[in-house]
Scaffold this motif. Structure first.
Motif, PDB file in Angstrom:
ATOM      1  N   THR A  10       0.836  -1.196   0.000  1.00 40.79           N
ATOM      2  CA  THR A  10       0.000   0.000   0.000  1.00 40.79           C
ATOM      3  C   THR A  10       0.871   1.247   0.000  1.00 40.79           C
ATOM      4  O   THR A  10       0.601   2.210  -0.732  1.00 40.79           O
ATOM      5  N   MET A  11       1.922   1.242   0.811  1.00 41.41           N
ATOM      6  CA  MET A  11       2.823   2.395   0.849  1.00 41.41           C
ATOM      7  C   MET A  11       3.516   2.598  -0.488  1.00 41.41           C
ATOM      8  O   MET A  11       3.677   3.735  -0.937  1.00 41.41           O
ATOM      9  N   ALA A  12       3.915   1.520  -1.140  1.00 34.20           N
ATOM     10  CA  ALA A  12       4.561   1.638  -2.451  1.00 34.20           C
ATOM     11  C   ALA A  12       3.602   2.242  -3.474  1.00 34.20           C
ATOM     12  O   ALA A  12       3.991   3.106  -4.269  1.00 34.20           O
ATOM     13  N   ALA A  13       2.338   1.811  -3.445  1.00 41.68           N
ATOM     14  CA  ALA A  13       1.340   2.367  -4.358  1.00 41.68           C
ATOM     15  C   ALA A  13       1.116   3.848  -4.070  1.00 41.68           C
ATOM     16  O   ALA A  13       1.020   4.668  -4.989  1.00 41.68           O
ATOM     17  N   TYR A  14       1.063   4.218  -2.800  1.00 42.38           N
ATOM     18  CA  TYR A  14       0.873   5.610  -2.396  1.00 42.38           C
ATOM     19  C   TYR A  14       2.060   6.464  -2.848  1.00 42.38           C
ATOM     20  O   TYR A  14       1.881   7.552  -3.384  1.00 42.38           O
ATOM     21  N   ALA A  52      -7.009   2.220   2.773  1.00 41.22           N
ATOM     22  CA  ALA A  52      -7.822   2.812   1.716  1.00 41.22           C
ATOM     23  C   ALA A  52      -7.243   4.167   1.310  1.00 41.22           C
ATOM     24  O   ALA A  52      -6.672   4.880   2.131  1.00 41.22           O
ATOM     25  N   PHE A  53      -7.443   4.503   0.047  1.00 35.57           N
ATOM     26  CA  PHE A  53      -7.036   5.806  -0.461  1.00 35.57           C
ATOM     27  C   PHE A  53      -8.175   6.778  -0.204  1.00 35.57           C
ATOM     28  O   PHE A  53      -9.337   6.515  -0.535  1.00 35.57           O
ATOM     29  N   VAL A  54      -7.863   7.923   0.389  1.00 38.27           N
ATOM     30  CA  VAL A  54      -8.858   8.935   0.728  1.00 38.27           C
ATOM     31  C   VAL A  54      -8.487  10.220  -0.010  1.00 38.27           C
ATOM     32  O   VAL A  54      -7.331  10.629  -0.001  1.00 38.27           O
ATOM     33  N   ASP A  85     -16.543  16.623   1.797  1.00 40.09           N
ATOM     34  CA  ASP A  85     -15.751  16.705   0.564  1.00 40.09           C
ATOM     35  C   ASP A  85     -14.794  15.535   0.368  1.00 40.09           C
ATOM     36  O   ASP A  85     -14.040  15.516  -0.598  1.00 40.09           O
ATOM     37  N   TRP A  86     -14.817  14.566   1.275  1.00 43.76           N
ATOM     38  CA  TRP A  86     -13.811  13.505   1.287  1.00 43.76           C
ATOM     39  C   TRP A  86     -14.415  12.143   0.997  1.00 43.76           C
ATOM     40  O   TRP A  86     -15.416  11.749   1.596  1.00 43.76           O
ATOM     41  N   LEU A  87     -13.753  11.403   0.097  1.00 43.93           N
ATOM     42  CA  LEU A  87     -14.150  10.041  -0.260  1.00 43.93           C
ATOM     43  C   LEU A  87     -13.117   9.047   0.262  1.00 43.93           C
ATOM     44  O   LEU A  87     -11.919   9.209   0.023  1.00 43.93           O
ATOM     45  N   GLU A  88     -13.574   8.043   0.980  1.00 50.79           N
ATOM     46  CA  GLU A  88     -12.743   6.888   1.315  1.00 50.79           C
ATOM     47  C   GLU A  88     -13.028   5.871   0.222  1.00 50.79           C
ATOM     48  O   GLU A  88     -14.073   5.230   0.190  1.00 50.79           O
ATOM     49  N   GLU A  95      -6.032   3.188  -9.862  1.00 45.61           N
ATOM     50  CA  GLU A  95      -6.973   4.286 -10.053  1.00 45.61           C
ATOM     51  C   GLU A  95      -6.686   5.475  -9.125  1.00 45.61           C
ATOM     52  O   GLU A  95      -7.341   6.513  -9.235  1.00 45.61           O
ATOM     53  N   TRP A  96      -5.742   5.344  -8.220  1.00 44.28           N
ATOM     54  CA  TRP A  96      -5.488   6.382  -7.222  1.00 44.28           C
ATOM     55  C   TRP A  96      -4.974   7.679  -7.828  1.00 44.28           C
ATOM     56  O   TRP A  96      -5.318   8.752  -7.349  1.00 44.28           O
ATOM     57  N   THR A  97      -4.151   7.596  -8.859  1.00 42.55           N
ATOM     58  CA  THR A  97      -3.600   8.820  -9.452  1.00 42.55           C
ATOM     59  C   THR A  97      -4.718   9.702  -9.992  1.00 42.55           C
ATOM     60  O   THR A  97      -4.703  10.926  -9.796  1.00 42.55           O
ATOM     61  N   GLU A  98      -5.688   9.109 -10.671  1.00 38.08           N
ATOM     62  CA  GLU A  98      -6.820   9.878 -11.189  1.00 38.08           C
ATOM     63  C   GLU A  98      -7.564  10.584 -10.048  1.00 38.08           C
ATOM     64  O   GLU A  98      -7.907  11.763 -10.154  1.00 38.08           O
ATOM     65  N   LEU A  99      -7.794   9.866  -8.958  1.00 36.67           N
ATOM     66  CA  LEU A  99      -8.451  10.473  -7.797  1.00 36.67           C
ATOM     67  C   LEU A  99      -7.603  11.607  -7.219  1.00 36.67           C
ATOM     68  O   LEU A  99      -8.123  12.666  -6.853  1.00 36.67           O
ATOM     69  N   ALA A 100      -6.294  11.379  -7.132  1.00 36.55           N
ATOM     70  CA  ALA A 100      -5.397  12.397  -6.576  1.00 36.55           C
ATOM     71  C   ALA A 100      -5.396  13.660  -7.435  1.00 36.55           C
ATOM     72  O   ALA A 100      -5.420  14.776  -6.912  1.00 36.55           O
TER      73      ALA A 100
END
Length: 109
Positions: A10-14, A52-54, A85-88, A95-100
């Protein structure tokens, strides 16, 4: 409740997301609620929470994604006091980059 450290995967993905969005603005690493987070223009826009990515993407986008089954409103207290305003997200790391990027646009907008 004590926080458990995020898994190495998870940390590597983040970290990969941080690298991907670094050029979108003045992105800084931070800690928020005791968890890895990132800021842009001095404001938190994303974090990890219990694996989870928030992301701070705005209330309308959060509503749409919650209705679509893409996550839940972020409630770090666990007491029914969700942050509008926050999504968990339950999205996969790919897909995290698009959310970021959406979170940066909302936060800077």
């Amino acid at each position: 409740m004590a926080r458990t450290p995020e898994s190495p995967e998870t940390m590597a993905a983040y970290e990969s997301v941080l690298d991907d969005v670094a050029m979108a603005g003045d992105v800084e690493r931070a800690v928020w609620f005791g968890t890895p987070a990132a800021k842009v223009e001095g404001k938190i826009f994303m974090c990890l929470w219990r694996g989870a990515f928030v992301a701070r993407i705005g209330a309308e986008e959060v509503d749409q994604r919650v209705l679509a089954g893409d996550g839940v409103r972020f409630d770090p207290s666990g007491k029914g006091m969700a942050m509008k305003d926050w999504l968990e997200s339950n999205a996969e790391p790919a897909e995290w980059t698009e959310l970021a990027l959406g979170a940066i646009a909302f936060t800077c907008g």
